[in-house]
Design a protein around this motif. Structure first.
Motif, PDB file in Angstrom:
ATOM      1  N   SER A 192       1.060  -0.988   0.082  1.00  0.00           N
ATOM      2  CA  SER A 192       0.174  -0.213   0.151  1.00  0.00           C
ATOM      3  C   SER A 192       0.660   1.123   0.225  1.00  0.00           C
ATOM      4  N   TYR A 193       1.823   1.290   0.710  1.00  0.00           N
ATOM      5  CA  TYR A 193       2.926   2.676   0.346  1.00  0.00           C
ATOM      6  C   TYR A 193       3.668   2.898  -1.098  1.00  0.00           C
ATOM      7  N   GLU A 227       1.849   2.127  -3.710  1.00  0.00           N
ATOM      8  CA  GLU A 227       0.217   2.137  -4.709  1.00  0.00           C
ATOM      9  C   GLU A 227      -0.087   4.246  -3.693  1.00  0.00           C
ATOM     10  N   ALA A 228      -0.387   3.876  -2.672  1.00  0.00           N
ATOM     11  CA  ALA A 228       0.221   5.516  -1.944  1.00  0.00           C
ATOM     12  C   ALA A 228       1.123   6.165  -2.689  1.00  0.00           C
ATOM     13  N   ALA A 229       2.406   6.146  -2.716  1.00  0.00           N
ATOM     14  CA  ALA A 229       3.395   6.587  -4.045  1.00  0.00           C
ATOM     15  C   ALA A 229       2.706   7.359  -5.422  1.00  0.00           C
ATOM     16  N   ALA A 230       2.084   6.096  -5.960  1.00  0.00           N
ATOM     17  CA  ALA A 230       1.532   6.587  -6.910  1.00  0.00           C
ATOM     18  C   ALA A 230       0.037   7.087  -6.603  1.00  0.00           C
ATOM     19  N   ALA A 284       3.451  10.111  -8.129  1.00  0.00           N
ATOM     20  CA  ALA A 284       4.792   9.250  -8.367  1.00  0.00           C
ATOM     21  C   ALA A 284       5.133   8.552  -9.780  1.00  0.00           C
ATOM     22  N   PRO A 331       6.432   5.212 -12.017  1.00  0.00           N
ATOM     23  CA  PRO A 331       7.450   3.891 -10.646  1.00  0.00           C
ATOM     24  C   PRO A 331       8.910   4.414 -10.157  1.00  0.00           C
ATOM     25  N   LYS A 385      10.514   7.383  -9.195  1.00  0.00           N
ATOM     26  CA  LYS A 385       9.954   8.366  -8.173  1.00  0.00           C
ATOM     27  C   LYS A 385       9.739   7.328  -7.370  1.00  0.00           C
ATOM     28  N   LYS A 415      11.934   7.133  -4.006  1.00  0.00           N
ATOM     29  CA  LYS A 415      11.346   8.328  -2.739  1.00  0.00           C
ATOM     30  C   LYS A 415      10.692   6.957  -1.480  1.00  0.00           C
ATOM     31  N   VAL A 416       9.792   6.487  -2.022  1.00  0.00           N
ATOM     32  CA  VAL A 416       9.425   5.082  -0.939  1.00  0.00           C
ATOM     33  C   VAL A 416       9.938   4.507  -0.970  1.00  0.00           C
ATOM     34  N   PRO A 431      13.929   4.247   0.946  1.00  0.00           N
ATOM     35  CA  PRO A 431      14.349   4.543   2.211  1.00  0.00           C
ATOM     36  C   PRO A 431      13.939   3.857   3.143  1.00  0.00           C
ATOM     37  N   LEU A 432      12.732   2.890   2.893  1.00  0.00           N
ATOM     38  CA  LEU A 432      11.995   2.050   3.147  1.00  0.00           C
ATOM     39  C   LEU A 432      12.793   0.373   3.416  1.00  0.00           C
TER      40      LEU A 432
END
Lengths: 459, 275
Positions: free
Chosen positions: B167-168, B170-173, B177, B179, B181, B185-186, B189-190
């Motif tokens: 879901s992170y 999906e949230a970015a998209a 964002a 693919p 980015k 960005k997600v 880092p995670l």
């Protein structure tokens, strides 16, 4: 609310590994409305939301936004934003950076970002929380950040996937009011997914009731509550008495042997129907002189009202009343004409593909042989179509039957339960006098003369 | 009523004691094979002919020996960087695949680990001498180290990525964002906790490695592990060997502290720590 159709789903279907999640759905969403997709788990409501968000693509059909087909547009190019069920806030960013995520991607200048983030924090009552990390926030606060993160991008449509599911009752009620206010103030279209009928009734302009990937009814909360189109909707939206009846003529319906006046017409004469009566619409009157009376078999105090079950011989009415009734007391009941809602009978028949073996007088159905009449006109191994009325499906202990299935759903229809039984890929509909647990294994048997066989024209 | 309760309590107490019994064999093992050797090393490092002394440590900390340590750290750094550069994309691709095909592919990374690393290194020796001219060079040593330690980089990163909540992404998209980015960005880092685990699991063992350098470096590349090995086995100088070991241990502990610090500053959400 403008009458423009902002989003339109046209004949949309979606399968997941062969299972139907959505089946030929048609729906339009007006600009600025609060639309709720309502249904039990697995009904396809989240699938529909994810199709609009762009996380999944439909197998069939078009999804139009402002008249343009966006069915295959990736989510990052759509003017919609989502509030996720578990918020999906980025744990490596603080609150302000979470909210600024979408703006930074659009290369908005720093000063504007700061202003917009601050404005959003104020809107969701989290002023001064910008530098906190997500894990330091309570569920309700995370919820607000998730809403702010979506709204800051000024989407045309905000999608909300059961956003209040993780909150406790009191907070949920508060957030319902807040969300509704926010939606009205900002004039943004909200598409809201929930399985909570009360939530749907409170917040929505339009409710879409879904079951098994099929839209059951679309309407305003009042429509859906007062004029449910079928027993499923009536049962799902609030408590109700659902009872089979016969529409004798316009404005006259017979239920449980008693003729009532009603306000519905146009069903024809002597037509079988289903009748819905809301428990709060039934009045308890003194037994003397009452046309219908029965014994109060159960009385439960619910806070504002009592819930009383009155057994009128053959049917047990559920009644909500503020008057106290002694358990065991004989009371009369009165149903005003406008409390009676007539629904067209949903005729359900079990239809299956089968193979004929006339020499044995049998058909093969779901890898099981059934004795069957009327096979004379068929050749061996002909593909046939069989129809079995639910009332003719006999439910027997699984060990006594060659064909067994698992109870998937059981719904009370006034005089009997309608049971859905899953046998491999096919579902059987049967009637049962008793309630059956979901997951229970049950055997199926059908008398030879109750199976109607016809040529399968599809082949 | 009261009596039955106290019996129950006693039973529960008895159960607790009995359960810890299962740990005794390992405690014994630890005492004999981990604690005792450590104490012996301490003893040899700080004694000389029965007297307590720091002379061994001072000797072991000579410039020549420190140069070997620096060399070892340099090799370990190269190995770690190469493993990260090779391992991250592999881990990412594996995490994007279907479970079944990922399981099949990861067999290729795991099966070599079932064989003893000396055996694998001998195989490289044969291959390198037959097909290349790099045997007995630093490149050969580095190749051997990367080959041996790569799985330890891939697995923790893969585990973090696979546990990363979709879901992170999906949230970015959803927030705009694309693919690339989304990854920058997600996802990246995670996956930091996995990277730190991987770096720890490669850097520490490769600092202390030996044998690979002897087999593939032909004695020209001397690593700290080889030095300790030489002192103990060739020169039979247990005091110097122990002193060298103490210095290495101190270095490892310091590096571990740094890694732990780095780990604490990155969030451990989205994927578990392995180390």
């Amino acid at each position: 609310m403008k009458d423009k159709h902002l989003i339109e789903l046209i004949d949309v279907s979606k399968l997941y590994g062969g299972d139907v999640a959505l089946s030929h759905v048609d729906l339009y969403i007006k600009d600025g409305e609060f639309l709720t997709l309502l249904g039990p788990s697995g009904c396809g409501k989240t699938t529909m939301l994810r199709l609009i968000a762009g996380f999944i693509m439909p197998d069939e059909g078009r999804i139009e936004m402002d008249g343009v087909d966006i069915a295959n547009t990736p989510p990052y190019l759509r003017r919609v934003n989502t509030v996720f069920q578990k918020y999906a806030l980025f744990p490596h960013l603080n609150v302000a950076d979470n909210i600024a995520f979408g703006l930074k991607l659009k290369n908005v200048d720093k000063e504007t970002i700061k202003q917009k983030v601050d404005a959003m924090l104020e809107l969701v009552n989290l002023k001064g929380y910008g530098s906190r990390y997500v894990e330091q926030l309570s569920g309700g606060q995370q919820q607000r950040v998730a809403i702010a993160r979506a709204l800051v991008n000024e989407p045309q449509v905000l999608l909300l996937d059961e956003p209040l599911g993780a909150l406790d009752l009191k907070l949920r009620k508060e957030m319902q009011v807040e969300l509704k206010n926010m939606q009205q103030r900002l004039g943004i279209t909200f598409i809201y997914v929930t399985h909570d009928q009360e939530e749907a009734l409170t917040m929505s302009d339009t409710i879409v009731v879904l079951k098994d990937g099929v839209i059951q009814q679309i309407g305003t909360p009042t429509d859906i509550y007062n004029e449910p189109k079928n027993p499923f909707v009536a049962d799902f939206i609030g408590e109700s008495n659902i009872i089979p009846g016969i529409m004798l003529q316009d404005y006259k319906v017979r239920m449980n042997g008693v003729v009532y006046d009603c306000v519905d017409k146009g069903f024809g004469k002597n037509t079988e129907v289903d009748v819905v009566v809301r428990p709060e619409d039934i009045d308890i009157v003194p037994a003397e002189g009452a046309r219908v009376f029965g014994k109060a078999v159960s009385v439960v105090f619910m806070g504002v009202h009592y819930e009383v079950d009155v057994d009128c011989g053959g049917y047990e009415w559920v009644i909500q009343t503020t008057d106290f009734v002694e358990r065991g007391q004989v009371v009369g009941i009165s149903i005003p004409p406008d409390a009676i809602h007539i629904m067209k009978k949903t005729q359900q028949t079990n239809l299956f593909d089968a193979v004929a073996y006339p020499e044995d007088g049998e058909i093969e159905l779901l890898d099981h042989r059934f004795a069957c009449n009327g096979l004379e006109s068929f050749e061996t191994k002909d593909d046939v179509l069989v129809a079995i009325a639910p009332v003719d499906v006999q439910l027997i202990p699984p060990e006594e039957s060659g064909l067994t299935g698992v109870v998937r759903a059981c719904m009370f229809l006034g005089t009997h339960y309608e049971v859905t039984i899953g046998c491999g890929e096919e579902d059987w509909i049967a009637y049962s006098p008793e309630y059956m647990e979901s997951g229970e294994e049950i055997g199926i048997s059908v008398a030879a003369d109750k199976i109607a066989v016809s040529a399968n024209e599809a082949n | 009523m009261k009596q039955t309760k106290s019996i129950k309590e006693k039973l529960a107490k008895g159960m607790r004691i009995r359960r810890s019994v299962f740990a005794y064999p390992y405690v014994l093992w630890m005492a004999v094979f981990i604690l005792a050797p450590m104490l012996l090393i301490l003893y040899y490092a700080f004694t000389n002919d029965g007297g307590i002394t720091v002379e061994n440590i001072v000797q072991a900390a000579s410039w020549d020996n420190l140069k070997v340590l620096i060399d070892s750290v340099r090799f370990a750094l190269y190995t770690t960087i190469l493993c990260l550069l090779l391992g991250y994309p592999v881990a990412y691709l594996l995490s994007q695949m279907k479970k079944t095909s990922a399981a099949l592919l990861s067999v290729f990374f795991i099966v070599p680990m079932w064989m003893n690393f000396l055996l694998r290194t001998y195989a490289w020796k044969v291959l390198l001498s037959a097909f290349t001219k790099i045997l007995y060079t630093e490149s050969a040593v580095l190749l051997g180290m990367v080959y041996n330690f790569l799985p330890f980089m891939i697995l923790p990163i893969y585990t973090t990525l696979i546990k990363l909540d979709k879901s992170y992404i999906e949230a970015a998209a959803d927030l705009g964002a694309n693919p690339a980015k989304t990854f920058l960005k997600v996802v990246f880092p995670l996956s930091m906790p996995g990277i730190i685990s991987g770096v720890t699991m490669v850097f520490i063992p490769s600092t202390t490695t030996f044998a690979i350098s002897q087999l593939l470096g032909g004695g020209k590349t001397m690593l700290y592990g080889d030095l300790i090995y030489m002192k103990f086995i060739t020169e039979q100088s247990w005091s110097t060997g122990s002193a060298l070991s103490i210095i290495l241990l101190a270095f490892v502990l310091i590096s571990m502290t740094f890694m732990k610090k780095a780990e604490r500053t990155t969030s451990d959400e989205g994927g578990g720590r392995l180390w």
